[in-house]
Design a protein around this motif. Structure first.
Motif, PDB file in Angstrom:
ATOM      1  N   TYR A 128       0.835  -1.201   0.000  1.00  0.00           N
ATOM      2  CA  TYR A 128       0.000   0.000   0.000  1.00  0.00           C
ATOM      3  C   TYR A 128       0.873   1.256   0.000  1.00  0.00           C
ATOM      4  CZ  TYR A 128      -3.614   3.262   1.608  1.00  0.00           C
ATOM      5  OH  TYR A 128      -4.481   4.320   1.725  1.00  0.00           O
ATOM      6  N   ARG A 153      -5.580  -0.339  -4.842  1.00  0.00           N
ATOM      7  CA  ARG A 153      -6.937  -0.853  -4.666  1.00  0.00           C
ATOM      8  C   ARG A 153      -6.928  -2.240  -4.024  1.00  0.00           C
ATOM      9  NH1 ARG A 153     -10.287  -1.519 -10.058  1.00  0.00           N
ATOM     10  NH2 ARG A 153      -8.675  -3.121 -10.315  1.00  0.00           N
ATOM     11  N   ALA A 180      -5.561  -1.950  -0.300  1.00  0.00           N
ATOM     12  CA  ALA A 180      -6.533  -1.271   0.560  1.00  0.00           C
ATOM     13  C   ALA A 180      -7.720  -2.184   0.853  1.00  0.00           C
ATOM     14  CB  ALA A 180      -7.018   0.020  -0.104  1.00  0.00           C
ATOM     15  N   HIS A 181      -8.125  -2.977  -0.129  1.00  0.00           N
ATOM     16  CA  HIS A 181      -9.241  -3.908   0.073  1.00  0.00           C
ATOM     17  C   HIS A 181      -8.920  -4.925   1.171  1.00  0.00           C
ATOM     18  CE1 HIS A 181     -12.854  -6.095  -1.037  1.00  0.00           C
ATOM     19  NE2 HIS A 181     -12.154  -7.217  -1.082  1.00  0.00           N
ATOM     20  N   LEU A 199      -6.590  -4.507   3.607  1.00  0.00           N
ATOM     21  CA  LEU A 199      -6.452  -3.796   4.870  1.00  0.00           C
ATOM     22  C   LEU A 199      -7.805  -3.437   5.467  1.00  0.00           C
ATOM     23  CD1 LEU A 199      -3.450  -1.416   4.049  1.00  0.00           C
ATOM     24  CD2 LEU A 199      -3.426  -3.445   5.515  1.00  0.00           C
ATOM     25  N   LEU A 200      -8.823  -3.255   4.617  1.00  0.00           N
ATOM     26  CA  LEU A 200     -10.171  -2.952   5.087  1.00  0.00           C
ATOM     27  C   LEU A 200     -10.978  -4.215   5.361  1.00  0.00           C
ATOM     28  CD1 LEU A 200     -11.057   0.051   2.736  1.00  0.00           C
ATOM     29  CD2 LEU A 200     -10.550   0.129   5.180  1.00  0.00           C
ATOM     30  N   GLU A 201     -10.309  -5.370   5.428  1.00  0.00           N
ATOM     31  CA  GLU A 201     -10.953  -6.650   5.730  1.00  0.00           C
ATOM     32  C   GLU A 201     -12.019  -6.989   4.699  1.00  0.00           C
ATOM     33  OE1 GLU A 201      -9.586  -8.307   7.920  1.00  0.00           O
ATOM     34  OE2 GLU A 201      -8.814  -7.017   9.508  1.00  0.00           O
ATOM     35  N   GLY A 202     -11.763  -6.638   3.426  1.00  0.00           N
ATOM     36  CA  GLY A 202     -12.724  -6.934   2.373  1.00  0.00           C
ATOM     37  C   GLY A 202     -12.809  -8.414   2.067  1.00  0.00           C
ATOM     38  N   TRP A 217     -12.371 -12.737   5.256  1.00  0.00           N
ATOM     39  CA  TRP A 217     -11.344 -11.751   4.941  1.00  0.00           C
ATOM     40  C   TRP A 217     -10.035 -12.465   4.660  1.00  0.00           C
ATOM     41  CZ3 TRP A 217     -12.895 -13.067   9.760  1.00  0.00           C
ATOM     42  CH2 TRP A 217     -11.917 -13.338  10.721  1.00  0.00           C
TER      43      TRP A 217
END
Length: 345
Positions: free
Chosen positions: A119, A232, A235-236, A238-241, A271
């Motif tokens: 990131y 992208r 970040a996905h 890290l945001l627990e997507g 995740w």
């Protein structure tokens, strides 16, 4: 709250435990072993270090060549190779530190370090693109003389090194975030080297000085594309997507339809610990008479085979679900079967 697994500390392991379940300690060891096995691939770290050394060497050569020849395209390509070198270095650092075992403060270990550095690397690329575009705009209005012979030689050398680095990295796992990102950078830099070769030929044989800043803009767009894609993806995570290719609704329907004894699945979270380790937690209600151990292991087995989820925590609910998101029980809800949780691996 009861636990549907037996614990080795309380009683010796029995054949039933061996066949139908794992204790929490065994599952934690297995989960850590899986993470260490994935991220502790020494061959992968050696390949990344070799690729980093080759890319760094060629970056220095291109930077010097661009400065001596007056070619902004070479300088831009050197800047792109700097980004590649950082990506490879970050990937190596992520793979290296991910081998450190989990501790009291980081129960999942250091695997997600590779996502964090990926990131950060993506953010630095946006600043590099801004600098290249600024320099290219000045060159369009005030073209500078270029030593096309030196530019061509250095660009061809860069093309060869990029091909070599690409072969060193070899195949990769799609979920291996930093290795995949580093490989993507190298492919983009390969195109940048081709652009630099083209610009050198145009300047040498047609005296088109504008080709040099034009190729620089092209290289900056390659950098911008790779930066956005890496930003992208990291970040996905890290945001627990939810991992790519996985749908929560599909997990619910699959477990309810394929796991015998499970009548309802809810409160599902999926995740990624890092690029290649998928984790899931879910709540489930069982039909009356269903053995909790068997249901937990069946759920874990199904998620592993159908969705590649290696570590699963299952909360078994009776009439009442203990999660805030759950709705109150209906009048038709059956009596409590069990209330507990377990791990399946």
């Amino acid at each position: 709250m009861t636990h549907p697994h037996s614990h080795p500390a309380a009683a010796p392991a029995h054949d039933h435990d061996h066949d139908h379940g794992h204790s929490h300690a065994e599952l934690d060891d297995e989960a850590r072993g899986h993470v260490a096995g994935y991220f502790g691939d020494r061959r992968r770290t050696r390949k990344l270090m070799l690729a980093f050394a080759l890319t760094t060497l060629m970056m220095v050569v291109e930077a010097i060549g661009g400065w001596l020849s007056g070619s902004l395209a070479l300088v831009a390509d050197a800047g792109h190779m700097l980004v590649d070198a950082l990506a490879l270095l970050f990937a190596w650092l992520g793979a290296h530190f991910a081998q450190r075992p989990a501790d009291a403060r980081r129960s999942f270990g250091y695997a997600r370090l590779e996502v964090l550095v990926g990131y950060t690397n993506a953010l630095t690329q946006f600043m590099l693109v801004a600098w290249i575009l600024f320099e290219a705009a000045q060159r369009f209005y005030a073209p500078a003389p270029i030593l096309s012979g030196m530019m061509l030689a250095v660009a061809l050398a860069g093309l060869g090194v990029n091909l070599l680095v690409l072969s060193v990295l070899g195949g990769h796992d799609h979920d291996d975030l930093n290795t995949a990102g580093a490989r993507l950078h190298v492919i983009g830099d390969l195109l940048g080297s081709l652009g630099a070769v083209s610009a050198a030929l145009l300047v040498r044989y047609f005296d088109w000085l504008w080709a040099d800043p034009a190729i620089s803009v092209f290289v900056s767009l390659l950098i911008l594309n790779s930066a956005w894609r890496l930003l992208r993806r990291s970040a996905h995570i890290l945001l627990e997507g939810v991992p790519e290719g996985v749908e929560v609704a599909a997990i619910v329907s699959t477990v309810e339809q394929e796991v015998t004894g499970v009548r309802e699945v809810h409160h599902v979270h999926v995740w990624q610990l890092a690029g290649g380790v998928r984790v899931a937690t879910l709540h489930a209600r069982l039909n009356e008479g269903t053995a909790p151990d068997d249901a937990i292991l069946a759920v874990g087995r199904t998620l592993r085979q159908r969705f590649g989820i290696e570590h699963v925590t299952v909360q078994l609910d009776g009439v009442l679900c203990h999660a805030p998101e759950c709705e109150p029980p209906t009048e038709t809800a059956i009596r409590p079967i069990c209330s507990g949780h377990g791990h399946a691996h």
